[in-house]
Design an enzyme around this catalytic site. Structure first.
Site, PDB file in Angstrom:
ATOM      1  N   ASP A 149      -6.674  -6.507  10.961  1.00 41.69           N
ATOM      2  CA  ASP A 149      -6.354  -5.397  10.058  1.00 41.69           C
ATOM      3  C   ASP A 149      -6.317  -4.066  10.792  1.00 41.69           C
ATOM      4  O   ASP A 149      -5.719  -3.103  10.301  1.00 41.69           O
ATOM      5  CB  ASP A 149      -7.404  -5.300   8.949  1.00 41.69           C
ATOM      6  CG  ASP A 149      -7.385  -6.490   8.020  1.00 41.69           C
ATOM      7  OD1 ASP A 149      -6.286  -6.967   7.699  1.00 41.69           O
ATOM      8  OD2 ASP A 149      -8.472  -6.954   7.627  1.00 41.69           O
TER       9      ASP A 149
ATOM     10  N   ASP B 137       0.807  -1.234   0.000  1.00 36.27           N
ATOM     11  CA  ASP B 137       0.000   0.000   0.000  1.00 36.27           C
ATOM     12  C   ASP B 137       0.834   1.276   0.000  1.00 36.27           C
ATOM     13  O   ASP B 137       0.425   2.284   0.568  1.00 36.27           O
ATOM     14  CB  ASP B 137      -0.948   0.027   1.205  1.00 36.27           C
ATOM     15  CG  ASP B 137      -2.027  -1.028   1.127  1.00 36.27           C
ATOM     16  OD1 ASP B 137      -2.133  -1.674   0.069  1.00 36.27           O
ATOM     17  OD2 ASP B 137      -2.748  -1.234   2.113  1.00 36.27           O
TER      18      ASP B 137
END
Length: 770
Positions: free
Chosen positions: A708, A488
């Protein structure tokens, strides 16, 4: 500091937004310029586009620089930028195309200048010049000004318009002079509308077979009423002259992992008059190296230029030598070629060869810490021996905080597992994840380093250098070490510069590009380390406004390393995400009652519906851009199985495209933009080497059961913050279509064990886990 402001009010007929919308715009251009040496320098262009007319749903901003020395670098934000000659064009991103009356959008880019750096004086929006009520006459834009056509064959070029026409226009292609053997085969008449004017359409030219030896030429006009036309020159490539025929082999040196295979391709250099058989035979050298398939290839008059594959195999043996053998590629009457194959021995040689696919023929490292947690869950024994990645998500992870294993302890355990797995090599995966300003568009996985606080230097000296020192230890030389480079990171520089200050900062010096390059330079230098750069996923980069800019950014970043594109072994998609590997019940080409699935709310005009199609297309585009042909892709399948009772058993019978897609898709998220601890998810395909062409492996990079992000604010010393996308009560934002987050409740901070998530993933695994 220079600035230009242009305002306009007018009627734009047939633009790509609502019909007959009155467009009025105000554009402010400000350039911050600097001089790097006499007569040249750089600048940052900041542009504000304000819509003072009717609401629009998409926009294209265009302008011309006054000099040819002004160049877009490329490095921009807020728009998909491109430059051709002096013309610069920016099209909206998916999130900022809609502009209400009075709304503004700020965009910009970096550039260079030579000579002087004057500001552009006129701007256009959606094909109409700001300040001019007269619609611009579009020009025909060709992909090439000349085309070579093989005698007896065809060749293509494309045509599009430079701006939206006021109504439908027909563009015709016709020969105006020259060789009559050259004709238009298809695409002689193309229709461009106010909505498809920028989409390139194909014209096919043909060259008739004749007996002369002349390479004839012909001129073609491409134009029509209401447009400014263009001309193209076609040249016949005659096949009646003497042509030197040859066999073309790529590459001429092949590494074949012991117990596995390696490949090369062969083709002909010119079109033959009849079919040609090309054979590959083994010569002198290590008899363990043999031809597995493709030993006899047939090339016809139509497929002569298409590379065909020859597969070599290396038998498993007990020696520790990297044997070699030559192979002869030959055909009657042609000069033969030689391919040298080298066995990559896995029995403990002092310097293992860097193989094409590090997963081929190898077993995977089982993280004992994760394995113990998985085995402690009900039914977890069934997956506890699955290979998962080791995450280095902060500096302290290198030494192992608390009771966690250090990186060196993981490597020592990998050596022990390698000694116990017989003759197969062992692959261990390490996630490199600590860039300054990490995850600049999210909060749950923010990191400890800041660019403004000496973050880049700390990243180099306190993080990458110690990791490289450990991985480069000769004690680990027989391991295949796969590094996953910064999930990311780079994708944020494509899509989120306009939205987040942290991303804009990461776009500059000491940011993501510099960090990724430094990591690649240090890790690629270790022969048994393999580098895979993160490339997000299809629901992030799959739109055409994001796809090619991502390819360009990946190439620009990697090409800037010491070894250029050779410093990466491949790219990985879907890291720690939930997108299905393959949607089994529909593809991007599926239509429902005449409507493409691209028009559904779920697909939302994306060009991909799953990760494998995206990964293959991305690989092809990267190779076309300049990456090596052996580039491999990885897909993280740790949590994208989507099994259980909610998994559709087949395609829907609905004739409504939204209902069809929603009832057919196996990805059961509320929205494809949801990413945190997703309810209903399941473990996906177990780690598998070479599951499809171009895919090095399915891998479990995100260990199932590791959170997460937290469902609520939780104090921590890891720099991880509370992100509302991890809150099950959150009603969403424009990035996920203002839908619920779909997150599980009671989640800990990212990376910590989340028992409820693991149990759900195990229950909903697909293929099922017994």
């Amino acid at each position: 500091m220079t600035a230009a402001s242009v305002a306009a009010l007018g009627l734009v007929a047939g633009q790509s937004t609502a019909a007959n919308a009155a467009v009025a715009c105000d554009v402010t251009y400000t350039a911050n310029s600097w001089t790097s040496s006499p007569g040249q320098g750089g600048f940052t262009a900041n542009i504000t586009l304000k819509n003072t007319g009717d609401p629009i749903s998409s926009w294209t901003l265009a302008f011309d620089y006054p000099t040819t020395g002004q160049k877009y670098t490329p490095s921009g934000w807020g728009a998909n930028w491109s430059q051709s000659g002096t013309r610069v064009t920016g099209t909206n991103m998916p999130y900022n195309g809609s502009l209400a009356t009075g709304a503004s959008v700020s965009v910009g880019f970096n550039g260079t200048w030579t000579g002087t750096n004057p500001s552009p004086q006129t701007f256009s929006v959606n094909g109409t010049t700001c300040g001019d009520t007269t619609p611009t006459t579009p020009s025909v834009i060709l992909s090439a000004s000349s085309v070579a056509v093989n005698e007896g064959g065809t060749a293509t070029f494309t045509a599009r318009l430079s701006a939206a026409p006021s109504s439908n226009v027909t563009v015709a292609t016709a020969r105006t002079s020259g060789d009559t053997d050259l004709t238009v085969s298809s695409g002689a008449s193309l229709t461009f509308t106010p909505s498809n004017w920028s989409t390139a359409q194909t014209v096919t030219l043909a060259a008739a077979q004749d007996s002369d030896t002349t390479a004839g030429t012909a001129a073609f006009s491409v134009g029509g009423s209401g447009v400014t036309g263009a001309t193209l020159t076609a040249t016949e490539v005659d096949d009646d002259a003497t042509v030197e025929q040859a066999i073309v082999v790529t590459p001429t040196s092949v590494t074949v992992p012991e117990g596995s295979t390696g490949t090369f391709t062969a083709r002909l250099a010119a079109q033959p008059s009849s079919s040609v058989t090309v054979t590959t035979t083994a010569g002198s050298g290590d008899s363990d190296l043999t031809v597995r398939s493709g030993g006899s290839l047939t090339f016809s008059t139509s497929n002569w230029n298409t590379p065909q594959t020859v597969t070599l195999a290396a038998a498993q043996d007990s020696d520790s030598a990297n044997g070699t053998r030559t192979f002869t590629v030959a055909s009657t009457g042609l000069t033969s070629r030689t391919v040298t194959a080298t066995e990559a021995d896995d029995d403990g040689g002092p310097t293992p060869t860097h193989v094409e696919n590090p997963y081929s023929g190898a077993t995977g490292y089982v993280n004992p810490s994760w394995s113990a947690r998985a085995a402690a869950e009900p039914g977890g024994d069934a997956v506890a021996d699955t290979s998962t990645a080791v995450w280095m998500d902060r500096i302290a992870a290198i030494e192992g905080p608390g009771d966690a294993l250090s990186l060196r302890e993981h490597m020592d355990e990998a050596v022990r597992q390698d000694a116990a797995n017989g003759s197969a090599p062992l692959t261990i995966q390490v996630v490199i994840y600590n860039l300054p300003n990490r995850d600049c568009s999210a909060l749950a996985s923010n990191g400890e380093l800041r660019i403004s606080e000496n973050g880049f230097n700390r990243y180099k000296t306190e993080y990458i250098d110690p990791i490289a020192d450990i991985l480069g230890d000769s004690a680990y030389a027989n391991l295949r070490i796969v590094t996953i480079i910064e999930p990311d990171s780079l994708p944020n520089l494509v899509t989120n510069l306009d939205r987040f200050a942290d991303c804009r900062e990461a776009n500059g010096t000491g940011g993501y590009r510099d960090g990724v390059r430094y990591a690649l330079d240090q890790l690629h230098a270790i022969p048994n380390v393999y580098t895979y750069v993160d490339a997000a996923h299809h629901a992030w980069l799959g739109w055409d406004s994001n796809f090619q800019p991502s390819v360009n950014l990946f190439y620009e970043t990697v090409a800037g390393t010491a070894d250029g594109v050779d410093s990466v072994d491949g790219f990985i998609v879907n890291t720690a995400n939930y997108s299905a590997t393959v949607e089994p019940h529909f593809t991007i080409n599926t239509t429902v009652n005449g409507t493409s699935v691209r028009q559904s709310k779920w697909v939302d005009w994306n060009y991909y519906v799953d990760e494998q199609s995206f990964a293959v297309a991305l690989r092809n585009a990267l190779v076309a851009k300049g990456f090596r042909s052996g580039l491999g892709m990885l897909i993280d399948t740790s949590r994208n199985g989507w099994g259980g009772s909610a998994r559709p058993g087949g395609p829907s019978t609905s004739t409504n495209v939204d209902q069809f897609v929603d009832q057919s898709r196996v990805d059961r998220r509320i929205h494809a933009g949801n990413w945190c601890n997703q309810s209903g998810a399941g473990m996906g395909a177990r780690p598998t080497a070479a599951p499809a062409s171009g895919i090095d492996a399915y891998v479990w990079v995100k260990p199932p059961g590791e959170s997460d992000g937290s469902s609520e604010e939780i104090d921590n010393d890891e720099g991880k913050r509370f992100d509302r996308m991890c809150d099950p009560t959150y009603e969403g934002n424009d990035l996920n279509g203002n839908n619920m987050s779909g997150a599980l409740a009671n989640a800990p901070i990212s990376g910590q064990w989340f028992s409820a998530q693991f149990r759900q993933l195990l229950q909903n695994a697909y293929p099922p886990i017994n």
